[in-house]
Design a protein around this motif. Structure first.
Motif, PDB file in Angstrom:
ATOM      1  N   THR A   3     -32.978  -6.066  52.668  1.00  0.00           N
ATOM      2  CA  THR A   3     -34.389  -6.324  53.008  1.00  0.00           C
ATOM      3  C   THR A   3     -35.175  -6.872  51.706  1.00  0.00           C
ATOM      4  N   LEU A  24     -38.115  -7.745  49.356  1.00  0.00           N
ATOM      5  CA  LEU A  24     -39.412  -7.082  49.164  1.00  0.00           C
ATOM      6  C   LEU A  24     -40.193  -7.751  48.228  1.00  0.00           C
ATOM      7  N   GLU A  60     -46.484  -3.804  46.045  1.00  0.00           N
ATOM      8  CA  GLU A  60     -45.864  -4.695  47.367  1.00  0.00           C
ATOM      9  C   GLU A  60     -46.942  -5.090  48.228  1.00  0.00           C
ATOM     10  N   ARG A  65     -42.247  -7.756  54.278  1.00  0.00           N
ATOM     11  CA  ARG A  65     -40.781  -7.596  54.231  1.00  0.00           C
ATOM     12  C   ARG A  65     -40.081  -8.526  54.956  1.00  0.00           C
ATOM     13  N   SER A 106     -37.814  -7.478  45.062  1.00  0.00           N
ATOM     14  CA  SER A 106     -36.822  -6.666  44.788  1.00  0.00           C
ATOM     15  C   SER A 106     -36.030  -6.580  46.262  1.00  0.00           C
ATOM     16  N   LYS A 151     -33.964  -3.726  49.269  1.00  0.00           N
ATOM     17  CA  LYS A 151     -33.798  -2.599  49.930  1.00  0.00           C
ATOM     18  C   LYS A 151     -32.464  -2.592  50.605  1.00  0.00           C
ATOM     19  N   TRP A 152     -31.529  -1.985  50.392  1.00  0.00           N
ATOM     20  CA  TRP A 152     -30.247  -2.091  50.802  1.00  0.00           C
ATOM     21  C   TRP A 152     -30.021  -1.332  52.157  1.00  0.00           C
ATOM     22  N   GLU A 182     -32.548  -0.027  55.191  1.00  0.00           N
ATOM     23  CA  GLU A 182     -33.897  -0.225  55.693  1.00  0.00           C
ATOM     24  C   GLU A 182     -34.140   1.282  56.663  1.00  0.00           C
ATOM     25  N   GLU A 194     -36.707   5.982  50.126  1.00  0.00           N
ATOM     26  CA  GLU A 194     -36.821   4.642  50.078  1.00  0.00           C
ATOM     27  C   GLU A 194     -36.749   4.387  48.517  1.00  0.00           C
ATOM     28  N   ILE A 252     -35.961   1.911  45.624  1.00  0.00           N
ATOM     29  CA  ILE A 252     -35.915   0.428  45.365  1.00  0.00           C
ATOM     30  C   ILE A 252     -35.813   0.152  44.069  1.00  0.00           C
ATOM     31  N   GLU A 253     -34.906  -0.866  43.680  1.00  0.00           N
ATOM     32  CA  GLU A 253     -34.861  -1.267  42.109  1.00  0.00           C
ATOM     33  C   GLU A 253     -36.011  -1.761  41.527  1.00  0.00           C
TER      34      GLU A 253
END
Length: 474
Positions: free
Chosen positions: A122, A124, A132, A137, A160, A162-163, A165, A170, A172-173
Motif C-alpha cells: 500500500t 502512503l 499522512e 492510500r 512510504s 505498508k506491506w 494492510e 501498523e 510504517i517506515e
C-alpha cells in the motif's frame, strides 16, 4: 414612538449577544487550530514576547494532481503474473525505501529488498509536515524488481509503504521525500547512468576520465550510485554534484560490502531517477567509454533518431588493462602516465556479445543490466553499425578481479587502437584540469597568515607549516 424607543434597547442587546457568541466562537476556533498545528509550528520571538505562527503547506501548481490508476497497469500486471522483471538469485535484505520520484502520471518508489518482488503493498502519502494525507492510500505491488508504482496525490511531498494492510500493528517506515520529475520537457538531452562503484581499487581517476569523456560527447548529467567509497574518491563526485553535473544515490544497508549482483538495483534506481529528467540515457559501467565515428557529432546523431525508438544498441570491444588505478594524485607527469586511454591500447575485435544500450527512460518498462527487455507503446530498438559507434571496455586482466578469466575463453587476436587524436588531446587536458582543481591542493603556509593571529592562537591550532619545513606540525 414609545414602541420604537423600546425596540432600540432590545436590538442593542441582540447585537451584543451576537457579537459575544461570534467572538467566543472565533477564540475557540483559533485555540483549537493552534492546538492542532502546535506540533508543526514556528516560534517567532522579538520585542520581549513570542508568538506561534502555524506552519502551513504551500502546494505548487504541479503538485495538485490526483490520479486513480497507474499507466500501463494491464501490461505490468501481465508481466507480474509471468514473474517477469525479477531476479531469483539476489541476496535478501531488509526492505528499505531508497528513493521516490513523482512524474506527470505516477509516483515510483524504489526499495532495496529483492524478496518483496510481486508482493502487494500500500502506497502512503504525506504532506510537507509528514502527516499522512487523509483517505489517500493506494494499493499496488512490487514490479519490476524492487520498484513500486503508485498513483499521484495532490499535496504529497513524502511517501512510504505498508506491506501488510491487514496487520493491526501498523508499522510504517519513515517517509522519504519525493524527487520532482514533473517536467514538460526533459531537463537534459543526454545523460549517463554510471554503473555501480564497488571493489577496493581507487576510483577517483577512473571517475574523472569517465565523466570528462562523456562531457566531450555532449552529456550534461551523471547519475552515480555509491555503495562503498573512501573519502578521497568521494571528493570528486561531491565536486561534480557541486557543479550541477551529477546526482548520487547512497545505499544504507545491513551488508558491510555490496557486490556486483546489486548492479540490478542500481540499474533500476537510475532508470527511474532519469525518467522525464533526461531524454536519452547512456547506460554504461565506469570502465566503458562510447566512441562515435559517424557524421557530425554524437548529439546531432541522437537528435536524428525517430521518436518511435526507445533504445539504441551498441557493440563493444575490450581493451586490456593490466594495473590498478593510482591511490592518489602525485604530480602532472605521473598523471599523464596513469591515464587509462593513453596507457592501454591492446584491443579485441568489436562484437555484439556484450552490447550496451542508450535508452529513452519513459519508453522502457523493464531493464536487465545495460539493456531493456520490455518496451512501452510498441517502440523499437535500433542497432548502430560498428563503424559509426562502439564501446571501448577497459577490462582488467587481474585474476583477483571480477570475471578476470575472460581471456581464458577468448580466441581472437589483439590490435593496437587509440582514441581519435584531437579527442584524445582534449580529453587529456580536461582530465588534467579537473584533477588539479580537486586534488592538487596544499595547506596554508604559516607565512601567509597574519602574525597577529599567532598571538591569539597556538600554532598547532592554525594547522600550518612554513614553506621551508619538511613536515606539518601537529
Amino acid at each position: 414612538m414609545d414602541d420604537e424607543m423600546m425596540r432600540r434597547p432590545n436590538r442593542r442587546k441582540l447585537l451584543i449577544l451576537i457579537s459575544v457568541v461570534f467572538f467566543t466562537w472565533l477564540l475557540y476556533w483559533n485555540r483549537s487550530g493552534l492546538t492542532s498545528d502546535s506540533e508543526d509550528s514556528w516560534i517567532v520571538e522579538g520585542h520581549g514576547q513570542s508568538r506561534i505562527v502555524p506552519r502551513k503547506c504551500v502546494v505548487p501548481e504541479w503538485n495538485t494532481k490526483n490520479t486513480n490508476s497507474i499507466p500501463h497497469a494491464a501490461e505490468f500486471g501481465h508481466w507480474r503474473r509471468q514473474y517477469l522483471g525479477g531476479h531469483n538469485d539476489m541476496l535478501d535484505a531488509e526492505s528499505r525505501l531508497l528513493s521516490a520520484f513523482v512524474y506527470p502520471d505516477q509516483i515510483s518508489i524504489v526499495t532495496t529488498a529483492f524478496h518483496t518482488y510481486t508482493k502487494e503493498v500500500t502506497c502512503l502519502y504525506f504532506d510537507c509536515n509528514q502527516r499522512e494525507i487523509p483517505k489517500s492510500r493506494y494499493k499496488s505491488y512490487v514490479m519490476p524488481l524492487t520498484v513500486v508504482s503508485c498513483a499521484r496525490r495532490a499535496g504529497a511531498e513524502f511517501v512510504s509503504l505498508k506491506w501488510n494492510e491487514d496487520d493491526d500493528e501498523e508499522i510504517i517506515e519513515d517517509p522519504i521525500p519525493l524527487i520532482n520529475r514533473v517536467y514538460e520537457q526533459p531537463a537534459h538531452e543526454l545523460s549517463v547512468c554510471v554503473g555501480p562503484l564497488y571493489g577496493d581499487e581507487s576510483k577517483w581517476l577512473e571517475i574523472i576520465e569517465y565523466v570528462e569523456h562523456y562531457r566531450l560527447m555532449g552529456t550534461t548529467m551523471f547519475y552515480f550510485t555509491i555503495f562503498n567509497m573512501n573519502e578521497y574518491d568521494r571528493r570528486i563526485i561531491d565536486d561534480y554534484e557541486r557543479m550541477g553535473l551529477a546526482e548520487s544515490t547512497k545505499y544504507i544497508m545491513e551488508y558491510v560490502k555490496l557486490g556486483w549482483m546489486f548492479h540490478l538495483i542500481q540499474t533500476h534506481e537510475c532508470h527511474y531517477r532519469s525518467r522525464f529528467h533526461s531524454k536519452w540515457v547512456i547506460n554504461m559501467d565506469i570502465d566503458e567509454r562510447l566512441v562515435y565515428n559517424g557524421p557530425n557529432n554524437f548529439i546531432h546523431f541522437m537528435r536524428s533518431i525517430p521518436p518511435s525508438f526507445s533504445e539504441i544498441s551498441i557493440a563493444s570491444n575490450r581493451v586490456l588493462k593490466f594495473e590498478d588505478f593510482p591511490a592518489k594524485f602525485k604530480n602532472e607527469q605521473q598523471l599523464l602516465k596513469d591515464m587509462t586511454f593513453l596507457k592501454y591500447n591492446q584491443t579485441t575485435e568489436t562484437s555484439w556479445y556484450n552490447l550496451k544500450g542508450i535508452i529513452r527512460p519513459e519508453k522502457v518498462a523493464l531493464l536487465f543490466y545495460h539493456w531493456s527487455v520490455r518496451q512501452l507503446d510498441d517502440t523499437k530498438i535500433m542497432s548502430v553499425p560498428k563503424r559509426f559507434a562502439y564501446i571501448r571496455h577497459y577490462r582488467s586482466v587481474d585474476e583477483n578481479k571480477l570475471n578476470s578469466n575472460w581471456r581464458t575463453f577468448y580466441n581472437g587476436g589483439l590490435t593496437e587502437t587509440r582514441l581519435e587524436e584531437n579527442f584524445e588531446k582534449r580529453l587529456s587536458s580536461a582530465v588534467m584540469k579537473r584533477v588539479k582543481y580537486v586534488y592538487d591542493r596544499r595547506m596554508i603556509r604559516c607565512e601567509e597568515i597574519a602574525p597577529a593571529t599567532f598571538k591569539r592562537f597556538e600554532r598547532r591550532l592554525l594547522d600550518c607549516a612554513f614553506k621551508n619545513e619538511s613536515q606539518i606540525l601537529y
